[in-house]
Design a protein around this motif. Structure first.
Motif, PDB file in Angstrom:
ATOM      1  N   ALA A  67     101.788 -10.386  -0.683  1.00  0.00           N
ATOM      2  CA  ALA A  67     102.579  -9.350   0.012  1.00  0.00           C
ATOM      3  C   ALA A  67     103.012  -9.625   1.436  1.00  0.00           C
ATOM      4  N   GLU A  68     102.268 -10.327   2.182  1.00  0.00           N
ATOM      5  CA  GLU A  68     102.869 -10.893   3.329  1.00  0.00           C
ATOM      6  C   GLU A  68     103.839 -11.928   3.275  1.00  0.00           C
ATOM      7  N   ALA A  69     104.036 -12.792   2.120  1.00  0.00           N
ATOM      8  CA  ALA A  69     104.990 -13.935   1.936  1.00  0.00           C
ATOM      9  C   ALA A  69     106.317 -13.012   1.452  1.00  0.00           C
ATOM     10  N   GLU A  70     106.152 -12.113   0.549  1.00  0.00           N
ATOM     11  CA  GLU A  70     107.165 -11.359   0.179  1.00  0.00           C
ATOM     12  C   GLU A  70     107.983 -10.460   1.543  1.00  0.00           C
ATOM     13  N   LYS A  71     107.018  -9.975   2.276  1.00  0.00           N
ATOM     14  CA  LYS A  71     107.631  -9.287   3.401  1.00  0.00           C
ATOM     15  C   LYS A  71     108.301 -10.137   4.433  1.00  0.00           C
ATOM     16  N   ALA A  72     107.758 -11.514   4.670  1.00  0.00           N
ATOM     17  CA  ALA A  72     108.396 -12.306   5.333  1.00  0.00           C
ATOM     18  C   ALA A  72     109.737 -12.800   5.022  1.00  0.00           C
ATOM     19  N   ALA A  73     109.499 -13.065   3.522  1.00  0.00           N
ATOM     20  CA  ALA A  73     111.065 -13.342   2.553  1.00  0.00           C
ATOM     21  C   ALA A  73     112.013 -12.222   2.883  1.00  0.00           C
ATOM     22  N   LEU A  74     111.799 -11.232   2.897  1.00  0.00           N
ATOM     23  CA  LEU A  74     112.634  -9.962   2.893  1.00  0.00           C
ATOM     24  C   LEU A  74     113.248  -9.973   4.387  1.00  0.00           C
ATOM     25  N   ILE A  75     112.198 -10.056   5.310  1.00  0.00           N
ATOM     26  CA  ILE A  75     112.810 -10.144   6.631  1.00  0.00           C
ATOM     27  C   ILE A  75     113.652 -11.199   6.908  1.00  0.00           C
ATOM     28  N   ARG A  76     113.231 -12.480   6.468  1.00  0.00           N
ATOM     29  CA  ARG A  76     114.231 -13.703   6.779  1.00  0.00           C
ATOM     30  C   ARG A  76     115.438 -13.489   5.957  1.00  0.00           C
ATOM     31  N   ASN A  77     115.429 -12.894   4.858  1.00  0.00           N
ATOM     32  CA  ASN A  77     116.837 -12.549   4.283  1.00  0.00           C
ATOM     33  C   ASN A  77     117.698 -11.545   4.992  1.00  0.00           C
ATOM     34  N   ALA A  78     116.905 -10.621   5.255  1.00  0.00           N
ATOM     35  CA  ALA A  78     117.770  -9.488   6.127  1.00  0.00           C
ATOM     36  C   ALA A  78     118.297 -10.099   7.476  1.00  0.00           C
ATOM     37  N   GLU A  79     117.415 -11.002   8.119  1.00  0.00           N
ATOM     38  CA  GLU A  79     117.966 -11.490   9.417  1.00  0.00           C
ATOM     39  C   GLU A  79     119.123 -12.497   9.066  1.00  0.00           C
ATOM     40  N   ALA A  80     119.045 -13.247   8.010  1.00  0.00           N
ATOM     41  CA  ALA A  80     120.110 -14.016   7.523  1.00  0.00           C
ATOM     42  C   ALA A  80     121.712 -13.134   7.093  1.00  0.00           C
ATOM     43  N   LEU A  81     121.272 -12.154   6.384  1.00  0.00           N
ATOM     44  CA  LEU A  81     122.585 -11.165   6.233  1.00  0.00           C
ATOM     45  C   LEU A  81     122.977 -10.573   7.358  1.00  0.00           C
ATOM     46  N   LYS A  82     121.975 -10.287   8.406  1.00  0.00           N
ATOM     47  CA  LYS A  82     122.590  -9.629   9.592  1.00  0.00           C
ATOM     48  C   LYS A  82     123.479 -10.678  10.197  1.00  0.00           C
ATOM     49  N   GLN A  83     122.788 -11.959  10.655  1.00  0.00           N
ATOM     50  CA  GLN A  83     123.578 -13.000  11.227  1.00  0.00           C
ATOM     51  C   GLN A  83     124.993 -13.406  10.419  1.00  0.00           C
ATOM     52  N   GLU A  84     125.114 -13.482   9.119  1.00  0.00           N
ATOM     53  CA  GLU A  84     126.162 -13.617   8.406  1.00  0.00           C
ATOM     54  C   GLU A  84     127.283 -12.623   8.761  1.00  0.00           C
ATOM     55  N   LYS A  85     126.771 -11.280   8.664  1.00  0.00           N
ATOM     56  CA  LYS A  85     127.674  -9.985   9.087  1.00  0.00           C
ATOM     57  C   LYS A  85     128.399 -10.598  10.597  1.00  0.00           C
ATOM     58  N   VAL A  86     127.379 -10.737  11.555  1.00  0.00           N
ATOM     59  CA  VAL A  86     127.750 -10.980  12.704  1.00  0.00           C
ATOM     60  C   VAL A  86     128.640 -12.141  12.934  1.00  0.00           C
ATOM     61  N   LEU A  87     128.412 -13.254  12.210  1.00  0.00           N
ATOM     62  CA  LEU A  87     129.458 -14.175  12.038  1.00  0.00           C
ATOM     63  C   LEU A  87     130.808 -13.820  11.754  1.00  0.00           C
ATOM     64  N   GLN A  88     130.775 -13.087  10.517  1.00  0.00           N
ATOM     65  CA  GLN A  88     132.149 -12.697  10.051  1.00  0.00           C
ATOM     66  C   GLN A  88     132.919 -11.787  10.997  1.00  0.00           C
ATOM     67  N   ALA A  89     132.155 -10.809  11.397  1.00  0.00           N
ATOM     68  CA  ALA A  89     132.543  -9.805  12.505  1.00  0.00           C
ATOM     69  C   ALA A  89     133.410 -10.728  13.887  1.00  0.00           C
ATOM     70  N   GLU A  90     132.736 -11.795  14.089  1.00  0.00           N
ATOM     71  CA  GLU A  90     133.252 -12.567  15.205  1.00  0.00           C
ATOM     72  C   GLU A  90     134.359 -13.296  14.863  1.00  0.00           C
ATOM     73  N   ALA A  91     134.225 -13.871  13.756  1.00  0.00           N
ATOM     74  CA  ALA A  91     135.444 -14.702  13.136  1.00  0.00           C
ATOM     75  C   ALA A  91     136.748 -13.727  12.805  1.00  0.00           C
ATOM     76  N   ILE A  92     136.429 -12.298  12.268  1.00  0.00           N
ATOM     77  CA  ILE A  92     137.582 -11.567  12.346  1.00  0.00           C
ATOM     78  C   ILE A  92     138.310 -11.252  13.692  1.00  0.00           C
ATOM     79  N   GLU A  93     137.244 -10.928  14.469  1.00  0.00           N
ATOM     80  CA  GLU A  93     137.808 -10.835  15.859  1.00  0.00           C
ATOM     81  C   GLU A  93     138.493 -11.650  16.754  1.00  0.00           C
ATOM     82  N   ARG A  94     138.030 -13.001  16.306  1.00  0.00           N
ATOM     83  CA  ARG A  94     138.794 -14.302  16.949  1.00  0.00           C
ATOM     84  C   ARG A  94     139.995 -14.481  16.107  1.00  0.00           C
ATOM     85  N   MET A  95     140.019 -14.225  14.921  1.00  0.00           N
ATOM     86  CA  MET A  95     141.396 -14.284  14.296  1.00  0.00           C
ATOM     87  C   MET A  95     142.380 -13.280  14.680  1.00  0.00           C
TER      88      MET A  95
END
Length: 295
Positions: A186-214
């Motif tokens: 359960a702890e491993a699955e929780k940690a994986a979900l947190i990492r995936n959420a953080e990665a998705l969040k980082q991806e969205k932030v990078l996309q927003a920054e790219a759109i803003e720069r464009m």
């Protein structure tokens, strides 16, 4: 007669000379009282007056604690045995202060072991052998000092529990291991979900920054283009105000470009008429209209 004397001398020397091993000591009594201790080496005593009371080894010895039934604090009957390692440090005390120091230490070890385990739960008993060993060594050491013996160490060699309790303990340990495995999963699955959420969040932030720069780049491009066009218009206006032929030059330039584009077209349904000819046709049409009015 001489032969008898020789025999007496030999017997006397045999009784008087004592060679003691390095690992032993001899306790010598004189007329029934303690006289001295003979260490390893060559010694001479007085025959018939001095006698060897006992021979004691000074090497480390072990005393077996026989297996015995002991009841724990939570009323579980278990079997325990062990070994005591000891060494004689004072031969006189070991001989005269106790009847048998080995038997005394064995009995004291069993009594102390019962008392220590009786104050502990089964789980603590099974997991605290070092604690039991230390407690036994301290208790035996205090008593052994009065017997000229030093307790080197104590080892509990085996603790046996009834088969039913052992089976229950195995089931409990199995359940604990399964519980731990589930928790880790359960702890491993929780940690994986947190990492995936953080990665998705980082991806969205990078996309927003790219759109803003464009958007910023597009904005700067449009500003630069508008600025260049404004400067070009300003330059054209300035040139036209200074030279009247500037406007005609620009018109001529645009015509040339238009004719070039028409010339590139492969269509056959086109006729290129020079500018001067178009003016002549216009003049003729005007003259025709004029002559028509005269008639």
């Amino acid at each position: 007669m001489a032969f008898l004397v020789v025999i007496l001398v030999v017997v006397f020397l045999k009784l008087a000379v004592k060679i003691v091993s390095q690992s032993d000591i001899y306790i010598v009594e004189r007329l029934g009282r303690f006289h001295k201790v003979l260490d390893g080496g060559f010694h001479i005593i007085i025959p018939f007056i001095d006698q060897i009371r006992d021979e004691i080894t000074i090497r480390e010895q072990l005393v077996d604690i026989t297996k015995q039934q002991v009841i724990t604090k939570d009323n579980v009957n278990i079997s325990v045995d062990g070994i005591v390692f000891l060494k004689v440090t004072d031969g006189k005390m070991a001989l005269y202060n106790v009847d048998s120091y080995k038997r005394a230490i064995a009995n004291l070890a069993m009594t102390t072991l019962r008392g220590e385990i009786g104050a502990m739960n089964l789980d603590d008993t099974l997991s605290s052998r070092d604690r039991l060993n230390s407690a036994l060594q301290v208790a035996l050491g205090d008593a052994a000092n009065n017997w000229g013996v030093k307790i080197m160490r104590v080892e509990i060699s085996e603790i046996s529990v009834p088969s039913g309790i052992e089976e229950a303990m195995n089931l409990q340990m199995k359940a604990e291991r399964e519980k731990r495995a589930i928790e880790l999963k359960a702890e491993a699955e929780k940690a994986a979900l947190i990492r995936n959420a953080e990665a998705l969040k980082q991806e969205k932030v990078l996309q927003a920054e790219a759109i803003e720069r464009m958007a910023d780049a597009k904005k700067y491009e449009q500003i630069a283009l508008a600025t260049a066009q404004k400067e070009a218009m300003d330059m054209i206006n300035a040139s036209m105000s200074q030279n009247q032929n500037a406007a005609e030059f620009l018109l001529a330039k645009d015509r040339v470009m238009a004719f070039n584009e028409l010339a590139k077209n492969t269509s056959k349904d086109k006729i290129l008429v020079p500018y001067e000819a178009s003016e002549l046709i216009g003049s003729l049409s005007v003259l025709k209209e004029f002559l028509g009015k005269k008639q």
